[in-house]
Design a protein around this motif. Structure first.
Motif: not given
Length: 151
Positions: A84-112
């Motif tokens: 596991v690793e971690s990241a804290v970002r600032n901004g609009d959650a909608r955009a930041e989650i999508v941006d992080e998934a793109e930049k990190w090349a995530a295979d899956l996003v999990v959220m509540g």
């Protein structure tokens, strides 16, 4: 496999973290715990002595809570033997989650999900709905089990 786990300080994201922690993931899987700090809404008042400092303190407190939440979630994953690793970002959650998934090349996003009704979703917006609609990968939205009420 790269799993982006987006968390906030709600019981819904806690349910998502528990779901990720309890599953058997393929060898080499990495979970990145992401917390997004949304900016304090601007208000249209004339600045006076101390206002800027108060906003800075509010922002510092939000940053600290985000780091603590991320650290706590990372510890839960580590106890289960998950890389596991971690990241804290600032901004609009909608955009930041999508941006992080793109930049990190995530295979899956999990959220509540808070499970808002159509009217609340229209008025408040839905981070989960936006991420599902715009993410570059699969998205799993974990819903907390509702207790059945007796009528």
């Amino acid at each position: 496999m790269k799993i982006l786990l987006a968390v906030d300080d709600s019981e819904y994201s806690a349910a998502a973290a528990k779901e990720v922690a309890k599953r058997p993931w393929p060898t080499g899987t990495t979970v990145r715990v992401l917390t997004v700090v949304e900016p304090f809404p601007p208000i249209g008042l004339e600045p006076w002595y101390g206002v800027i400092e108060n906003f800075e303190r509010i922002d510092e407190a939000a940053q600290k809570r985000a780091r603590e939440l991320t650290k706590k979630t990372v510890e839960i994953m580590k106890k289960k033997g998950i890389k596991v690793e971690s990241a804290v970002r600032n901004g609009d959650a909608r955009a930041e989650i999508v941006d992080e998934a793109e930049k990190w090349a995530a295979d899956l996003v999990v959220m509540g999900s808070h499970g808002y009704t159509a009217i609340k979703r229209l008025l408040l917006g839905s981070v989960a709905l936006s991420v599902v609609s715009h993410a570059p990968c699969s998205v799993e939205v974990v819903r907390r089990k509702q207790k059945k009420s007796r009528s």
